[in-house]
Design a protein around this motif. Structure first.
Motif, mmCIF file in Angstrom:
data_model
loop_
_atom_site.group_PDB
_atom_site.id
_atom_site.type_symbol
_atom_site.label_atom_id
_atom_site.label_comp_id
_atom_site.label_asym_id
_atom_site.label_seq_id
_atom_site.Cartn_x
_atom_site.Cartn_y
_atom_site.Cartn_z
ATOM 1 N N THR A 274 -12.043 10.732 26.744
ATOM 2 C CA THR A 274 -11.290 9.557 26.272
ATOM 3 C C THR A 274 -10.080 9.236 27.150
ATOM 4 O OG1 THR A 274 -9.966 10.922 24.762
ATOM 5 C CG2 THR A 274 -11.987 9.933 23.865
ATOM 6 N N ILE A 275 -9.562 10.248 27.857
ATOM 7 C CA ILE A 275 -8.346 10.016 28.660
ATOM 8 C C ILE A 275 -8.343 10.932 29.877
ATOM 9 C CG2 ILE A 275 -7.083 11.538 27.038
ATOM 10 C CD1 ILE A 275 -4.503 10.015 27.839
ATOM 11 N N THR A 276 -7.848 10.410 30.998
ATOM 12 C CA THR A 276 -7.690 11.255 32.182
ATOM 13 C C THR A 276 -6.510 10.745 33.005
ATOM 14 O OG1 THR A 276 -8.843 12.313 34.031
ATOM 15 C CG2 THR A 276 -9.345 10.010 33.665
ATOM 16 N N ALA A 277 -6.110 11.544 33.993
ATOM 17 C CA ALA A 277 -4.905 11.229 34.758
ATOM 18 C C ALA A 277 -5.183 11.342 36.251
ATOM 19 C CB ALA A 277 -3.783 12.201 34.385
ATOM 20 N N LEU A 278 -4.743 10.338 37.000
ATOM 21 C CA LEU A 278 -4.960 10.315 38.448
ATOM 22 C C LEU A 278 -3.660 10.015 39.181
ATOM 23 C CD1 LEU A 278 -8.198 8.093 38.739
ATOM 24 C CD2 LEU A 278 -8.072 10.592 38.722
ATOM 25 N N VAL A 279 -3.668 10.293 40.488
ATOM 26 C CA VAL A 279 -2.625 9.786 41.381
ATOM 27 C C VAL A 279 -3.205 8.535 42.058
ATOM 28 C CG1 VAL A 279 -1.393 11.961 41.772
ATOM 29 C CG2 VAL A 279 -3.414 11.427 43.159
ATOM 30 N N PRO A 280 -2.340 7.622 42.564
ATOM 31 C CA PRO A 280 -2.831 6.331 43.051
ATOM 32 C C PRO A 280 -4.004 6.378 44.045
ATOM 33 C CG PRO A 280 -0.472 6.248 42.855
ATOM 34 C CD PRO A 280 -0.864 7.666 42.569
ATOM 35 N N PRO A 281 -3.994 7.241 45.082
ATOM 36 C CA PRO A 281 -5.113 7.170 46.036
ATOM 37 C C PRO A 281 -6.476 7.403 45.380
ATOM 38 C CG PRO A 281 -3.392 8.621 46.856
ATOM 39 C CD PRO A 281 -3.018 8.272 45.462
ATOM 40 N N ASP A 296 -22.162 6.145 32.508
ATOM 41 C CA ASP A 296 -21.579 5.493 31.340
ATOM 42 C C ASP A 296 -20.138 6.006 31.169
ATOM 43 O OD1 ASP A 296 -20.872 4.440 28.962
ATOM 44 O OD2 ASP A 296 -22.393 5.487 27.764
ATOM 45 N N LEU A 297 -19.192 5.148 31.504
ATOM 46 C CA LEU A 297 -17.776 5.552 31.408
ATOM 47 C C LEU A 297 -17.118 4.917 30.185
ATOM 48 C CD1 LEU A 297 -16.727 5.104 35.183
ATOM 49 C CD2 LEU A 297 -17.753 7.118 34.095
ATOM 50 N N SER A 298 -17.948 4.422 29.255
ATOM 51 C CA SER A 298 -17.403 3.591 28.170
ATOM 52 C C SER A 298 -16.542 4.371 27.173
ATOM 53 C CB SER A 298 -18.533 2.878 27.444
ATOM 54 O OG SER A 298 -19.409 3.847 26.897
ATOM 55 N N SER A 299 -16.649 5.716 27.185
ATOM 56 C CA SER A 299 -15.810 6.495 26.252
ATOM 57 C C SER A 299 -14.339 6.495 26.688
ATOM 58 C CB SER A 299 -16.313 7.945 26.192
ATOM 59 O OG SER A 299 -16.265 8.509 27.497
ATOM 60 N N LEU A 300 -14.111 6.219 27.971
ATOM 61 C CA LEU A 300 -12.756 6.317 28.524
ATOM 62 C C LEU A 300 -11.857 5.209 27.968
ATOM 63 C CD1 LEU A 300 -11.359 8.178 30.617
ATOM 64 C CD2 LEU A 300 -11.859 6.450 32.351
ATOM 65 N N GLN A 301 -10.812 5.626 27.268
ATOM 66 C CA GLN A 301 -9.903 4.639 26.674
ATOM 67 C C GLN A 301 -8.654 4.426 27.526
ATOM 68 O OE1 GLN A 301 -9.215 6.441 22.859
ATOM 69 N NE2 GLN A 301 -11.355 6.219 22.244
ATOM 70 N N VAL A 302 -8.166 5.535 28.111
ATOM 71 C CA VAL A 302 -6.902 5.447 28.853
ATOM 72 C C VAL A 302 -7.041 6.100 30.230
ATOM 73 C CG1 VAL A 302 -4.453 6.112 28.861
ATOM 74 C CG2 VAL A 302 -5.590 5.577 26.691
ATOM 75 N N LEU A 303 -6.621 5.373 31.253
ATOM 76 C CA LEU A 303 -6.512 5.964 32.580
ATOM 77 C C LEU A 303 -5.033 6.000 32.938
ATOM 78 C CD1 LEU A 303 -7.944 7.012 35.188
ATOM 79 C CD2 LEU A 303 -7.560 4.724 36.102
ATOM 80 N N GLN A 304 -4.501 7.205 33.086
ATOM 81 C CA GLN A 304 -3.100 7.341 33.484
ATOM 82 C C GLN A 304 -3.006 7.378 35.004
ATOM 83 O OE1 GLN A 304 -2.332 11.164 31.375
ATOM 84 N NE2 GLN A 304 -0.694 9.962 30.463
ATOM 85 N N VAL A 305 -1.999 6.731 35.534
ATOM 86 C CA VAL A 305 -1.763 6.791 36.979
ATOM 87 C C VAL A 305 -0.276 7.071 37.208
ATOM 88 C CG1 VAL A 305 -1.954 5.584 39.178
ATOM 89 C CG2 VAL A 305 -3.643 5.160 37.392
ATOM 90 N N GLY A 306 0.000 8.087 38.005
ATOM 91 C CA GLY A 306 1.397 8.436 38.261
ATOM 92 C C GLY A 306 1.525 9.378 39.427
#
Ligand code: J2J
Length: 541
Positions: A274-281, A296-306
């Motif tokens: 449902t949620i994961t975290a990435l850096v910009p690149p 199927d990526l439809s479960s993903l609700q939030v993508l954090q970028v920082g």
């Protein structure tokens, strides 16, 4: 409190307690309570292995007892250098329960960093995998152990060879010491801007508060499934809300060994992340891959970028391509974390780096004389609050510069505040390169370069890069004309410098531009290399 650490003044501590920020909970309590509540639900999964809350709780007690039997004491520092694997959690919670203090090294650190952490923290133990990503950690440990006499134990996950095997340390539980929530729980590492990385002491009270608020803002609950693709020892995937925030909320952590879409996308599909975290690149790579791969990526609700500045242009593509809400995260291992909120208007999410997570975070944006700038103007961000440290570990002289006399942390970031109180990161005053989220202290690399007999002087600066945002460029005044870039790079590698710190480019010059007061003019150097790249038509290597 551990000596070498700066506590919050009594009136602040009382206030944070009275307001319920510091709730008196330790990490040991937190896991015990979750185990009672969520029992057989899966806490963490990685490859074929998974562990329930109950099992993690039980194994943490066993391992804490094994560490104790080995001779590890409360307050002993233990450098841990573990990739994304379940043992990371067993080791951390065992050390938390014993009151021993993990120092969170990154898997990419090498001899230069690790020997320094072990020496500076006077670590009693160093915990490693046998090997990871083709690197043999046991030979690194051998070198470190020979160099650091205080280091008594090397503990290995996997084939231990001459060292201690983690496997053998799960023993019958003994009575463990009482841990206080105001005690230091572990050390994070600063990105640094001066010579060597600083150690950041975080208490149970302050960190668990940051987990609680982060989990609330990200709307985590027991149905949340967090995919960790960044190295979980780093503060961002550890706590914003990261793997620990997910456990706080009773959710499930899914560990990936790499952020590659080839590994992450199948995991998102299978585990219904449902949620994961990435850096910009990485966002670029994921956006490109999403259109060409059929998962199927439809479960993903939030993508954090920082971790580094995210361009508005790419930010705008996240929702249309990945179908989830983007959340920008601007944080630091020293404390303060800013989030865009999930229900913020698109323009706020795309154009800002969020606002402080807590109403108790205090913010000042100041000019070079520490005077507050006019609203909306750019200045250095200073902050203090219930989860921002008041001082680095054993760094009195540096602390006098890095904190104001009334306890505000000088972030070294240049920001402006929008009328609605959101922050936009505009640059930095600290002497650091942010290489796609990986922080490089210029002075640290310069000192390594200066150790080469053919280097007369060295200055490391950032250069613009389309993919990573910034890369590093070392300007060198050589003693001998024959000195070559390749030789310098292999010299750094031989010294055991983490590979992300090896300069991407080396420029040989006869002299450095100087400022009016005679210091190396790094702004001019940045301009020289940026213009050179531009005229060569190069935007990335
Ligand atoms: C611009 N610069 C950013 C952003 C961090 C959450 C998220 C990140 C970190 C982290 C963290 C940025 N835009 N969105 O610990 O809990 C730069 C700033 C900052 C420094 C801190 C977390 N997000 N930065 O990146 O300790 O310069 O923590 O001061 O590694 O990264 O780096 P670090």
């Amino acid at each position: 409190m551990l000596s070498g650490c700066t506590t919050w003044p009594e009136e602040f501590a009382d206030f944070y307690r009275k307001e319920g920020c510091w709730a008196g909970e330790t990490f040991g309590d937190m896991l015990r309570e979750r185990a009672l509540k969520y029992g057989d639900r899966i806490a963490v999964t990685s490859g074929k292995r998974q562990i329930s809350y109950k099992e993690l709780d039980r194994r943490a007690d066993q391992l804490a007892s094994g560490f104790h039997r080995l001779g590890i004491q409360p307050k002993d520092r233990v450098v841990i250098q573990l990739p994304n694997q379940i043992e990371f959690f067993e080791v951390c919670f065992a050390l938390f329960r014993l009151g021993a203090l993990p120092v969170f090294a990154l898997p990419s650190h090498r001899y230069s960093e690790i020997s320094y952490f072990c020496e500076f923290s006077e670590a009693a133990a160093y915990i490693i995998p046998e090997q990871h990503a083709g690197f043999d950690f046991r030979s690194l440990a051998k070198q470190v152990k020979d160099a650091v006499p205080t280091l008594k134990h090397v503990i290995v996950i996997g084939e231990a060879g001459e060292f201690e095997s983690l496997e053998n340390l799960f023993v019958d539980p003994i009575k463990l010491p009482t841990i206080h929530s105001s005690d230091v729980a572990f050390f994070q590492l600063s990105g640094g801007s001066t010579g060597l990385p600083k150690m950041i002491p975080r208490t149970h009270d302050d960190y668990i508060y940051s987990l609680r608020v982060s989990a609330e803002i990200c709307q985590l609950n027991q149905d949340s499934i967090y995919l960790a693709v960044l190295p979980i020892a780093h503060n961002y995937p550890l706590s914003s809300p990261g793997v620990l925030g997910t456990l706080y909320a009773g959710g499930k952590v899914v560990l990936a060994d790499s952020p590659s879409p080839d590994e992450a996308f199948p995991l998102i599909q299978q585990e219904k992340v449902t949620i994961t975290a990435l850096v910009p690149p990485l966002v670029w790579i994921w956006l490109d891959a999403a259109s060409s791969r059929n998962y199927d990526l439809s479960s993903l609700q939030v993508l954090q970028v920082g971790g580094a500045k995210f361009s508005a242009e790419v930010a705008r593509r996240v929702k249309p391509v990945l179908g989830c809400t983007l959340q920008q995260v601007y944080g630091m291992a020293e404390g303060l974390v800013n989030y865009t909120r999930l229900d913020d208007p698109e323009e706020v999410i795309v154009n800002t780096q969020g606002k402080p997570m807590s109403k108790y975070d205090e913010i000042r944006i100041v000019d070079e004389e520490d005077n507050e700038v006019e609203p909306g103007q750019v200045g250095e961000l200073l902050t203090r609050g219930p989860y921002t440290i008041r001082g680095y570990y054993k760094a009195e002289a540096h602390n006098a510069k890095a904190f104001t006399s009334d306890g505000f942390y000088r972030t070294g970031d240049l920001v402006r505040m929008t009328p609605s109180g959101y922050l936009v990161v505009e640059g930095r005053v600290k002497d650091q390169i942010n290489r796609g989220g990986e922080k490089i202290a210029a002075e640290e690399v310069e000192n390594h370069l200066l150790a080469h007999p053919s280097v007369r002087d060295a200055a490391v600066v950032s250069m613009p890069d389309e993919f990573l945002g910034e890369r590093s460029c070392a300007f060198i005044i050589p003693r001998h004309r024959s000195l070559e870039a390749a030789e310098l790079k292999s010299f750094l590698r031989e010294r055991g410098v983490a590979s992300f710190k090896i300069p991407d480019r080396i420029e040989f010059v006869d002299s450095f531009p100087k400022t009016a007061v005679g210091k190396i003019n790094k702004r001019a150097l940045r301009q020289i290399i940026a213009e050179k790249l531009q005229s060569a038509g190069k935007t990335t290597v």
